[in-house]
Scaffold this active site. Structure first.
Site, PDB file in Angstrom:
ATOM      1  N   ALA A 171       0.843  -1.199   0.000  1.00 46.72           N
ATOM      2  CA  ALA A 171       0.000   0.000   0.000  1.00 46.72           C
ATOM      3  C   ALA A 171       0.877   1.248   0.000  1.00 46.72           C
ATOM      4  O   ALA A 171       0.622   2.205  -0.748  1.00 46.72           O
ATOM      5  CB  ALA A 171      -0.942  -0.007   1.202  1.00 46.72           C
ATOM      6  N   ASP A 172       1.922   1.258   0.829  1.00 43.74           N
ATOM      7  CA  ASP A 172       2.857   2.379   0.835  1.00 43.74           C
ATOM      8  C   ASP A 172       3.542   2.532  -0.517  1.00 43.74           C
ATOM      9  O   ASP A 172       3.662   3.639  -1.052  1.00 43.74           O
ATOM     10  CB  ASP A 172       3.932   2.156   1.896  1.00 43.74           C
ATOM     11  CG  ASP A 172       3.472   2.528   3.293  1.00 43.74           C
ATOM     12  OD1 ASP A 172       2.624   3.431   3.413  1.00 43.74           O
ATOM     13  OD2 ASP A 172       3.964   1.930   4.256  1.00 43.74           O
ATOM     14  N   LEU A 173       4.029   1.430  -1.065  1.00 39.44           N
ATOM     15  CA  LEU A 173       4.773   1.493  -2.318  1.00 39.44           C
ATOM     16  C   LEU A 173       3.883   1.932  -3.469  1.00 39.44           C
ATOM     17  O   LEU A 173       4.283   2.749  -4.308  1.00 39.44           O
ATOM     18  CB  LEU A 173       5.427   0.145  -2.606  1.00 39.44           C
ATOM     19  CG  LEU A 173       6.483  -0.266  -1.578  1.00 39.44           C
ATOM     20  CD1 LEU A 173       6.884  -1.720  -1.768  1.00 39.44           C
ATOM     21  CD2 LEU A 173       7.704   0.640  -1.664  1.00 39.44           C
ATOM     22  N   GLY A 176       3.352   5.621  -3.263  1.00 41.28           N
ATOM     23  CA  GLY A 176       4.480   6.348  -3.819  1.00 41.28           C
ATOM     24  C   GLY A 176       4.510   6.314  -5.335  1.00 41.28           C
ATOM     25  O   GLY A 176       4.786   7.325  -5.991  1.00 41.28           O
TER      26      GLY A 176
END
Length: 418
Positions: A171-173, A176
């Protein structure tokens, strides 16, 4: 040679992973990225581990994963002198990245309106957990929470009763990645309009945005997709199968491949319950049992070679160390060597894009810079800023050489609230 974003200046106020990953992607493309950090602890990911490396075992490999091709300066956005420095940097930047909780920048006196008052050409990337507005827009967001809330965990795992998180902080990647491509689009639009935009994404939006066929299974088909272990939700056979000495993966995506695969394994491809994908999927448990019975006759090397000769997509399941030792990975530039100020020469996972001149096949080589030590570039960035302030506009400067600062303590910290 530099990348396609050479001359673009990015002011990275973000921490942890989603925002820093976006900044790193822009840095990989040649942008000059200035990372603003807390003077004593810096980005909180500097303290995330194990593993930690270095003579004092205090350098986080987590931080190293998301901060190559950046400079680090320390600034207190709450102090008057810190606010003044950030204002000066904003005027000289093309992009600002932030992943504070909704309202934090406003409280720090850097609302979107004020940012564009300082620099009308500024592209602002804002990454939140669940969106900047809506009934739950103010919620703090971390990767695993977002994976669960956005439905991804319900699709992952051995069965619907055992939801699993994806092993990477996906989810973070994805946040980004979506943020970086939004920035590039806004920069392109700015060439026509002369004005910057606010690019907004969230961990929630980024995961929902890759539901793909799982999403339409529900929105159009009225079916709720569920976890199916290591097998595809719509195609069969497509997944991981046991053979004599472990597991291989096979992806049979069309009927021609099915016929070749079935014959290789001694199965009649026209068996009624296996004749079409729909029939194979309806009888998937039987099919897996029959395939694994045949695959048990030989080891992985035999099957991978045989499947390769027939053009049937197949592969091993590699560990991370095996991936980075693989010649194919190295041939694609997926490892880069950098010279770290403390660790010396180290290898980092490299960028996934390559740029090539048509006709000549000549690649645009990129010199990569190691993730910085905290406050390493205070002096260099301040010198660059003073030089820039003698120029008429925010475009056209190159990145200064990295010069270690004599002290990290003079400039206090960014707002740490999420």
């Amino acid at each position: 040679m530099q990348g396609p974003l050479e001359g673009i200046v990015v002011l990275d106020l973000s921490r942890a992973l989603a925002g820093p990953h976006a900044g790193q992607m822009l840095g990989d493309l040649g942008a000059h990225v200035i990372k603003v950090e807390h003077p004593s602890s810096g980005d909180e990911s500097r303290g995330w581990g194990p593993p930690f490396v270095g003579p004092d075992h205090d350098i986080s490999t987590y931080f190293l994963a998301a901060n190559r091709n950046k400079q680090s300066i320390t600034v207190d956005m709450k102090a008057p002198e810190g606010k003044e420095l950030i204002e000066r940097l904003i005027r000289q930047s093309d992009v600002l990245i932030e992943n504070f909780r909704t309202g934090v920048l406003d409280r720090l006196s850097f609302s979107v309106e004020r940012l564009h008052g300082l620099n009308p050409r500024l592209v602002v990337l804002s990454i939140t957990g669940f969106g900047h507005d809506g009934p739950e827009g103010g919620r703090p967001g971390y990767d695993q929470i977002a994976q669960g809330e956005a439905g991804l965990m319900s699709l992952t795992g051995p069965s619907p009763d055992e939801p699993y998180r994806v092993g990477a902080s996906i989810a973070d990647l994805l946040g980004g990645i979506h943020g970086a491509y939004g920035v590039v689009a806004a920069l392109y639009e700015r060439e026509r309009t002369g004005r910057g935009k606010v690019v907004r994404t969230s961990l929630l939006a980024s995961v929902v945005g890759v539901h793909a066929y799982h999403g339409t299974a529900w929105t159009v088909g009225g079916q709720v997709p569920k976890a199916a272990g290591n097998h595809h939700a719509s195609i069969s056979p497509y997944g991981a199968f046991r053979c004599a000495d472990g597991m291989i993966q096979v992806a049979v995506a069309n009927e021609g491949q099915w016929r070749k695969f079935a014959v290789l394994l001694g199965i009649d491809p026209d068996t009624p319950k296996y004749a079409t994908n729909a029939q194979r999927f309806a009888h998937r448990d039987d099919l897996i049992a029959d395939l694994e019975k045949a695959l048990a006759a030989h080891d992985r090397a035999y099957w991978l070679a045989s499947l390769g000769e027939l053009g049937i997509p197949a592969g091993a399941i590699r560990t991370i160390d095996e991936v980075y030792a693989w010649d194919q990975v190295r041939s694609q530039g997926l490892l880069v060597e950098v010279d770290h100020p403390v660790l010396g020469p180290i290898e980092l996972p490299g960028p996934p894009l390559r740029f090539e001149d048509p006709g000549s096949g000549r690649e645009h080589a990129r010199h990569h810079v190691a993730p910085p030590m905290l406050g390493q570039d205070n002096d260099a960035v301040l010198g660059w800023l003073r030089a820039r302030e003698g120029e008429p506009g925010p475009s056209g400067a190159s990145s200064p050489e990295s010069t270690p600062a004599t002290s990290n303590g003079a400039d206090p910290a960014t707002e740490s609230e999420r």
